[in-house]
Design an enzyme around this catalytic site. Structure first.
Site, PDB file in Angstrom:
ATOM      1  CG  ASP A 161       0.240  -0.734  -7.219  1.00 48.70           C
ATOM      2  OD1 ASP A 161       0.417  -0.997  -8.424  1.00 48.70           O
ATOM      3  OD2 ASP A 161       0.577   0.359  -6.713  1.00 48.70           O
ATOM      4  CB  ALA A 168      -0.931   0.006   1.210  1.00 52.13           C
ATOM      5  CB  CYS A 212       4.446   1.424 -12.453  1.00 52.18           C
ATOM      6  SG  CYS A 212       5.618   1.204 -11.133  1.00 52.18           S
TER       7      CYS A 212
END
Ligand SMILES: C[S@@+](CC[C@H](N)C(=O)[O-])C[C@H]1O[C@@H](n2cnc3c(N)ncnc32)[C@H](O)[C@@H]1O
Length: 778
Positions: free
Chosen positions: A464, A396, A521
């Protein structure tokens, strides 16, 4: 003015033309010829003819005008020079020239020498510097000078004719004093015609330029790689490098036709690689990855260029505290130039410029917005968390996406925000406080361990994942040189471990969810499709639509790899395409809480991109819906073998493995991701030939015999009964066999077992002989 109305002045045109053109002079010896040329021209759009048409019209402007003088449409502008744009263009002409021209036009309308003399130098210069004109030079054999002269003549004439009027303007219109221009045309129509003609000319010019480039590329001589290396070391000249890059791309694009004889593709690619690395500042590993990803040279360059440019600053409105319109208004009042960021987001704003630091406005401090790249909104939108759910954000920090999740949950339910790096947690807490999030619990754990405390505990999970950052190079240029195959492998392994852990933490029976969003990413396939594909083969999950508007479909086929067809539901984002950071998003639905048939406790350490992808194992279903692989039997055998190995591992007492050895082992397992690994995996996958099999059997038998001989020779040897030094090591807890280690006192040795068995057999035989019916023990 009268002159232009004379119907017989066409005759006068001939001498003028005769002087002013080389080819045309022949064509237009008479007005008829000029007429003919004009007629041909109007029917043909070819560049050559077009040129001819121009010349005809320019050369014979006076006569042509005369010819059509009965036709109002053509004579009118010439006569009423005041109205004709041609005439208006003459403002810049010197009065003297105008007078001269008028006189000449009135008395000697078609004497070229006079017109030549009247030609203003400025006009001449302009006409001769016109590039598209030059492009036609080759065909028309040096006619341009004459053309210029003719243009000047026409200008002068028109200027003369129109000098009553205060006339005149741009020379451009003068060039188009033409055939298809209609006197009744409105100025705007004339302009439009002019533009049309100009566009046509440009087109022709572009085509000619292309041809020139092609010719140049055909002749391109590639320097040797040594020369290139030397040059790059000594004095790298960026202009030369860029030129060479483009030349080599052109050769590679049409290799058979454009390559230099005796030079192979590898040489070109080698030079290209060196040049690209030097020009853009990458190491060869990463450049190689990008070259694989963008085989189209132009796209590759666009991507690399975009990596060097910052993305626009964007912010996300915190819907827990304000609305986008309200925020925009407040910021505008503070001197911030903002706009909605994109059609697909209702909370994003783009900041064009600002008179105040955007990270220190009262609105920022009050948590009305978060400074976030637009790409960061995507995974949360795909996750679509609902009110009152239990949601986990596995990785996070610093909490940008967490606070977005909380906003979508409207501060209801429970949101776990976890990160493994303690130092990054204060940022999470700070952001959550600032943004007014009050449904979150911040945890500090290695997310792989989460499954131990929260198995099947969540409705939705966002992973993520930590990644190479190859989608955000503009933010951290060090990525260009710091990434290598080991680094990518390490991340790939961690990502696979995390994704399985995430799936195990999801509750497939959730009434509202059971969804996992995986994002990075990174633009590397190893960190994206390969990881997702791996999860599909290891757990009962399927990919579902992300629901995101923009984005490019994830790879299903990538080089030699074949991923599950549903990988087309994943989304890729590129800076050069979407003007956002390079990004990847996949959304899973968990189908069952049962362990997948392929799942093993340690499966995350097995396999890799190569093994899972290109054996087409991936085509076995996520959700069991895919076709069975053609190699299924082979795979089954492989699986059984793996299972055997596993059992062996489990039965074997754990040994203390040195750190180095572990790392080596992990790398070995993962090396299938790298190219060397791919080769090894491919070699492993290759079925042995008959000859190889025979050789292997022979060797096996020989070893067997040898072992037997050894056993006979030294029955007391500790090696007796052991299969190989490797097995020995396993049995001794991984430590190398010291050579003379006696079997454990508690467990019977093989020798003892044999003895016991023999005794039993003897006993049975005796019993049989004695006529008893006792069964033979197995
Ligand atoms: C890409 S960043 C996350 C960014 C974050 N989602 C956001 O939008 O603000 C990846 C994070 O994963 C964390 N991380 C790395 N390994 C981890 C692990 N094994 N378990 C949990 N978190 C980990 C890193 O500390 C890092 O903060």
């Amino acid at each position: 003015m009268q002159i232009f109305e004379l119907p017989d002045s066409t005759e006068g045109a001939s001498p003028k033309m005769a002087k002013s053109g080389k080819k045309l002079k022949k064509v237009q010896k008479s007005s008829k010829a000029a007429d003919l040329a004009l007629a041909e021209d109007s029917s043909s759009p070819s560049p050559k003819k077009k040129m001819l048409k121009k010349k005809a019209s320019l050369n014979g402007s006076a006569p042509l005008t005369n010819i059509v003088s009965n036709d109002k449409s053509h004579s009118a502008p010439a006569v009423n020079g005041a109205k004709a744009p041609l005439v208006k263009k003459k403002k810049l002409r010197k009065n003297k020239s105008k007078k001269l021209a008028r006189e000449e036009a009135q008395h000697k309308p078609s004497t070229s020498s006079n017109h030549d003399g009247a030609a203003p130098p400025k006009k001449k210069k302009k006409a001769s510097s016109n590039d598209d004109m030059k492009l036609f030079e080759d065909d028309s054999d040096g006619e341009d000078d004459d053309d210029d002269e003719r243009m000047e003549t026409l200008d002068t004439l028109n200027g003369g004719a129109g000098d009553d009027d205060d006339d005149s303007s741009a020379g451009e219109d003068a060039f188009s004093s033409d055939d298809d221009a209609d006197a009744s045309d409105l100025p705007i129509e004339r302009k439009s015609k002019i533009l049309e003609r100009k566009a046509k000319r440009d087109e022709v010019m572009a085509e000619a330029e292309l041809q020139t480039n092609i010719q140049r590329a055909e002749m391109y001589k590639l320097p040797t790689i040594d020369d290139v290396e030397r040059q790059l070391k000594e004095a790298p000249n960026l202009q030369i490098i860029r030129q060479r890059i483009s030349e080599v791309f052109q050769v590679l694009g049409d290799f058979n036709n454009r390559r230099e004889k005796g030079r192979d593709r590898e040489e070109y690619v080698g030079v290209l690689m060196k040049d690209l690395c030097t020009y853009y500042g990458y190491n060869e590993y990463l450049m190689g990855k990008f070259m694989d990803l963008f085989p189209n040279g132009q796209e590759l360059m666009e991507f690399l260029d975009a990596n060097d440019q910052p993305r626009p600053t964007t912010i996300r409105t915190n819907s827990l505290k304000t609305r986008r319109g309200e925020l925009a208004r407040t910021l505008i009042n503070r001197g911030v130039n903002v706009d909605p960021a994109a059609k697909w987001t209702k909370v994003g704003l783009v900041i064009y410029d600002s008179q105040v630091p955007i990270g220190a406005t009262p609105e920022y401090l009050a948590g009305h917005y978060m400074i976030q790249g637009l790409n960061s909104l995507l995974p949360v939108m795909a996750l679509a968390p609902q009110e009152n759910e239990r949601v986990l954000d596995m990785c996070a920090a610093p909490g940008g996406k967490t606070s977005h999740i909380a906003a979508l949950m409207k501060n209801t339910g429970t949101l776990f925000a976890n990160d493994a790096k303690f130092a990054r947690l204060p940022a999470v807490i700070g952001n959550l406080h600032r943004m007014g999030v009050n449904n979150a619990i911040v945890t500090h754990m290695d997310a792989r361990e989460y499954v131990k405390i929260q198995r099947q505990g969540f409705d939705r999970i966002l992973l993520d994942a930590p990644c190479s950052g190859t989608g955000v190079i503009w933010k951290d240029e060090s990525v260009k040189t710091s990434k290598d195959s080991q680094d990518v492998q390490k991340r790939h392994t961690l990502q696979r471990q995390l994704i399985l852990a995430a799936i195990d933490c999801l509750d497939a029976n959730s009434k509202t969810g059971g969804y996992l969003v995986y994002s990075t990413c990174s633009v590397l396939v190893e960190e994206n499709e390969a990881v997702v594909n791996y999860a599909l083969t290891k757990r009962h999950v399927k990919l579902v639509d992300t629901g995101l508007e923009p984005g490019i479909e994830g790879h299903v086929k990538y080089r030699q790899y074949r991923f599950h067809p549903s990988l087309n539901l994943t989304r890729r984002y590129y800076p050069h395409v979407h003007n956002i950071d390079g990004f990847f998003v996949a959304k899973f639905k968990k189908l069952s809480n049962d362990k997948h048939k392929n799942a093993r406790d340690d499966d995350v350490l097995e396999g890799g991109l190569g093994e899972d992808a290109d054996t087409e194992e991936s085509t076995q279903a996520a959700g069991g819906d895919a076709k069975k692989s053609a190699n299924a039997p082979k795979k089954e055998t492989a699986k059984k073998e793996n299972a055997k190995k596993d059992t062996l591992k489990k039965e074997t007492p754990k040994r203390e493995t040195p750190k180095k050895e572990i790392a080596k082992k992990e790398n070995a397992k993962d090396e299938s991701v790298t190219e060397e690994g791919e080769k090894k995996v491919a070699a492993k996958r290759k079925a042995p030939t008959d000859a190889e099999r025979a050789k292997k059997n022979k060797k096996k038998n020989k070893n067997k015999k040898k072992r037997k001989a050894e056993g006979d020779a030294d029955k007391s040897s500790p090696k007796n009964g052991q299969q190989s030094p490797k097995t020995a090591a396993l049995k001794t807890g991984g430590k190398k066999s010291p050579g003379k280690k006696s079997p454990s006192k508690n467990s019977p040795s093989k020798k003892q077992l044999k003895k016991k068995k023999r005794k039993e057999l003897v006993k049975q035989r005796k019993e049989k002989q004695a006529g008893t019916t006792a069964p033979v023990s197995s």
